[in-house]
Write a protein that holds these residues in place. Structure first.
Motif, PDB file in Angstrom:
ATOM      1  N   HIS A 290       6.902  -5.972 169.967  1.00 33.53           N
ATOM      2  CA  HIS A 290       6.648  -6.555 168.508  1.00 33.53           C
ATOM      3  C   HIS A 290       7.918  -7.674 168.135  1.00 33.53           C
ATOM      4  CE1 HIS A 290       5.072  -2.554 168.631  1.00 33.53           C
ATOM      5  NE2 HIS A 290       3.958  -3.159 168.260  1.00 33.53           N
ATOM      6  N   GLY A 291       8.929  -7.701 168.892  1.00 29.86           N
ATOM      7  CA  GLY A 291      10.156  -8.533 168.748  1.00 29.86           C
ATOM      8  C   GLY A 291      11.449  -8.188 169.217  1.00 29.86           C
ATOM      9  N   ALA A 292      12.282  -8.976 168.641  1.00 31.97           N
ATOM     10  CA  ALA A 292      13.699  -8.774 169.273  1.00 31.97           C
ATOM     11  C   ALA A 292      14.632  -8.747 168.386  1.00 31.97           C
ATOM     12  CB  ALA A 292      14.155 -10.001 170.294  1.00 31.97           C
ATOM     13  N   TRP A 293      15.831  -8.052 168.525  1.00 30.37           N
ATOM     14  CA  TRP A 293      16.968  -7.462 167.915  1.00 30.37           C
ATOM     15  C   TRP A 293      18.372  -7.739 168.663  1.00 30.37           C
ATOM     16  CZ3 TRP A 293      12.352  -5.416 167.839  1.00 30.37           C
ATOM     17  CH2 TRP A 293      11.695  -5.105 166.887  1.00 30.37           C
ATOM     18  N   MET A 294      18.892  -8.502 167.617  1.00 28.45           N
ATOM     19  CA  MET A 294      20.341  -8.568 168.292  1.00 28.45           C
ATOM     20  C   MET A 294      21.288  -7.421 167.873  1.00 28.45           C
ATOM     21  SD  MET A 294      22.211 -10.356 170.456  1.00 28.45           S
ATOM     22  CE  MET A 294      21.484 -11.987 170.475  1.00 28.45           C
ATOM     23  N   VAL A 295      21.995  -6.755 168.577  1.00 26.59           N
ATOM     24  CA  VAL A 295      22.656  -5.363 168.274  1.00 26.59           C
ATOM     25  C   VAL A 295      24.051  -5.696 168.435  1.00 26.59           C
ATOM     26  CG1 VAL A 295      22.832  -2.930 168.573  1.00 26.59           C
ATOM     27  CG2 VAL A 295      20.937  -3.928 168.973  1.00 26.59           C
TER      28      VAL A 295
ATOM     29  N   VAL B   2      20.812   0.731 167.709  1.00 22.66           N
ATOM     30  CA  VAL B   2      19.360   0.384 167.386  1.00 22.66           C
ATOM     31  C   VAL B   2      18.663   1.451 167.529  1.00 22.66           C
ATOM     32  CG1 VAL B   2      19.143  -0.161 169.829  1.00 22.66           C
ATOM     33  CG2 VAL B   2      17.536  -1.190 168.156  1.00 22.66           C
ATOM     34  N   TRP B   3      17.684   1.641 166.600  1.00 24.64           N
ATOM     35  CA  TRP B   3      16.599   2.759 166.406  1.00 24.64           C
ATOM     36  C   TRP B   3      15.331   2.532 167.312  1.00 24.64           C
ATOM     37  CZ3 TRP B   3      16.249   8.287 165.983  1.00 24.64           C
ATOM     38  CH2 TRP B   3      15.058   8.599 165.497  1.00 24.64           C
ATOM     39  N   LEU B   4      14.986   3.354 168.420  1.00 26.01           N
ATOM     40  CA  LEU B   4      13.624   2.788 169.077  1.00 26.01           C
ATOM     41  C   LEU B   4      12.797   4.037 168.841  1.00 26.01           C
ATOM     42  CD1 LEU B   4      15.470   1.507 172.079  1.00 26.01           C
ATOM     43  CD2 LEU B   4      13.740   0.184 170.763  1.00 26.01           C
ATOM     44  N   PRO B   5      11.485   4.169 167.913  1.00 23.11           N
ATOM     45  CA  PRO B   5      10.640   5.174 167.843  1.00 23.11           C
ATOM     46  C   PRO B   5      10.252   5.463 169.124  1.00 23.11           C
ATOM     47  CG  PRO B   5       9.989   3.198 166.431  1.00 23.11           C
ATOM     48  CD  PRO B   5      11.333   2.701 167.376  1.00 23.11           C
ATOM     49  N   ALA B   6       9.705   6.789 169.211  1.00 19.53           N
ATOM     50  CA  ALA B   6       8.988   7.406 170.341  1.00 19.53           C
ATOM     51  C   ALA B   6       7.815   6.501 170.810  1.00 19.53           C
ATOM     52  CB  ALA B   6       8.627   8.622 170.105  1.00 19.53           C
TER      53      ALA B   6
ATOM     54  N   CYS C  28      11.356  -0.111 165.018  1.00 19.56           N
ATOM     55  CA  CYS C  28      12.496  -0.526 165.779  1.00 19.56           C
ATOM     56  C   CYS C  28      13.282  -1.276 164.567  1.00 19.56           C
ATOM     57  CB  CYS C  28      12.253  -1.476 166.895  1.00 19.56           C
ATOM     58  SG  CYS C  28      13.880  -1.876 167.715  1.00 19.56           S
ATOM     59  N   GLN C  29      14.535  -0.937 164.554  1.00 11.92           N
ATOM     60  CA  GLN C  29      15.422  -1.613 163.552  1.00 11.92           C
ATOM     61  C   GLN C  29      17.091  -1.441 163.906  1.00 11.92           C
ATOM     62  OE1 GLN C  29      15.683   1.246 159.837  1.00 11.92           O
ATOM     63  NE2 GLN C  29      13.724   0.929 160.537  1.00 11.92           N
ATOM     64  N   VAL C  30      17.814  -2.183 163.523  1.00 12.76           N
ATOM     65  CA  VAL C  30      19.332  -2.108 163.741  1.00 12.76           C
ATOM     66  C   VAL C  30      19.936  -1.229 162.781  1.00 12.76           C
ATOM     67  CG1 VAL C  30      21.394  -3.084 164.121  1.00 12.76           C
ATOM     68  CG2 VAL C  30      19.385  -4.181 165.372  1.00 12.76           C
ATOM     69  N   VAL C  31      20.651  -0.318 162.865  1.00 15.93           N
ATOM     70  CA  VAL C  31      21.218   0.417 161.879  1.00 15.93           C
ATOM     71  C   VAL C  31      22.676   0.544 161.826  1.00 15.93           C
ATOM     72  CG1 VAL C  31      19.271   2.099 161.856  1.00 15.93           C
ATOM     73  CG2 VAL C  31      21.014   2.450 163.320  1.00 15.93           C
ATOM     74  N   GLY C  32      23.316   0.778 160.586  1.00 17.34           N
ATOM     75  CA  GLY C  32      24.757   0.953 160.430  1.00 17.34           C
ATOM     76  C   GLY C  32      25.276   2.252 161.116  1.00 17.34           C
ATOM     77  N   MET C  33      26.485   2.312 161.311  1.00 15.18           N
ATOM     78  CA  MET C  33      27.241   3.593 161.696  1.00 15.18           C
ATOM     79  C   MET C  33      28.335   3.899 160.885  1.00 15.18           C
ATOM     80  SD  MET C  33      26.232   4.787 164.835  1.00 15.18           S
ATOM     81  CE  MET C  33      24.461   4.846 163.982  1.00 15.18           C
ATOM     82  N   TRP C  34      28.577   5.181 160.736  1.00 10.30           N
ATOM     83  CA  TRP C  34      29.610   5.690 159.833  1.00 10.30           C
ATOM     84  C   TRP C  34      30.629   6.652 160.609  1.00 10.30           C
ATOM     85  CZ3 TRP C  34      24.685   6.421 159.714  1.00 10.30           C
ATOM     86  CH2 TRP C  34      23.959   7.731 159.654  1.00 10.30           C
TER      87      TRP C  34
END
Length: 269
Positions: free
Chosen positions: A54-59, A65-69, A101-107
């Motif tokens: 579906h696309g590409a993400w730069m991490v 990065v979150w990847l659904p099952a 799929c999405q890039v997420v922040g960390m804490w």
């Protein structure tokens, strides 16, 4: 578990969440694959490009990065080497987690839990301390929030998709609608409509994101903004920096400082 590859039999483990650590050399490519569990892939250093159907993400570093099952994906190291922590979650273990799929922040707490989790045996006992660590990690996953890195949706149209993949590998600010639409034998109006329907973006915005994909690893490893900007076809470093700030909210120097990867000497912006 450090330096362990994901195996199909991990999908059959009864534990709702498991964790694996790994180390990859620079320029390593993880070939397309999928698994029954959802995955959170995190690296404190290095930069990676994750590509799905579906696309590409730069991490960037300090992001995940979150990847659904079931999501078919590949991983390419664009700035390495890379030391990763991955958690794998059964699809029904935590309702409400992202479905795309999405890039997420960390804490800070999540980073600590990820480092602790990779030392937990896969067959941990849920009531044990190890089980409590994993249970807290599962709870913290509910706090995942997307951040704003470059992302590129891919068109489903086969011919347009092939062109977009080619542009992603060699992007240029000189790429124009007329170049691409003539290759497809389409009018400008028809191409513009098709591109937005297929990607949800204008061609100009997609081209800018593709340029960011090419620029970020180079900037993060110390190349000068001037060099990168001119090689991508921008008229001046100022024009590139203006685009970078508009797309990511900060000029290159401040952006990379914010993610823990400050630009090295010889970089402007």
């Amino acid at each position: 578990m450090r330096n362990a590859s994901y195996r199909e039999d991990y999908d059959r483990l009864p534990q709702a969440i498991i964790a694996i650590g790994n180390e990859y050399p620079a320029n390593h490519v993880v070939q397309p694959h999928s698994h029954r569990r959802s995955q959170l892939l995190y690296s404190a250093s290095g930069m990676m490009r994750v590509t799905t159907e579906h696309g590409a993400w730069m991490v960037p570093p300090e992001r995940a990065v979150w990847l659904p099952a079931g999501e078919l994906h590949s991983v390419q190291l664009t700035m390495g080497p890379l030391t990763t922590s991955s958690v794998y979650i059964l699809p029904d273990a935590a309702p409400g987690l992202p479905t795309t799929c999405q890039v997420v922040g960390m804490w800070p707490l999540m980073r600590c839990l990820l480092l602790e989790a990779i030392d937990v045996p896969l067959s941990y006992d849920p009531p044990s301390r190890d089980g409590l660590v994993m249970a807290l990690l599962l709870q913290e996953l509910r706090r995942l929030k997307p951040v704003l890195p470059p992302s590129l949706p891919f068109p489903r149209d086969e011919k347009l998709g092939a062109i977009c993949n080619r542009m992603l590998e060699q992007p240029s600010a000189h790429d124009t609608i007329d170049h691409v639409r003539s290759e497809l034998g389409m009018s400008r109006r028809a191409f513009t409509r098709l591109f937005r329907v297929e990607t949800g973006m204008s061609f100009a915005a997609w081209r800018q994101q593709a340029c960011l994909f090419a620029a970020m690893p180079r900037l993060a490893t110390g190349e000068a903004v001037t060099t990168v900007a001119l090689e991508l076809g921008y008229e001046s470093p100022a024009a590139f920096t203006s685009m970078f700030k508009r797309m990511l909210g900060a000029p290159p120097s401040r952006y990379f400082q914010s993610i823990g990867a400050p630009l090295r000497g010889g970089s402007e912006g």
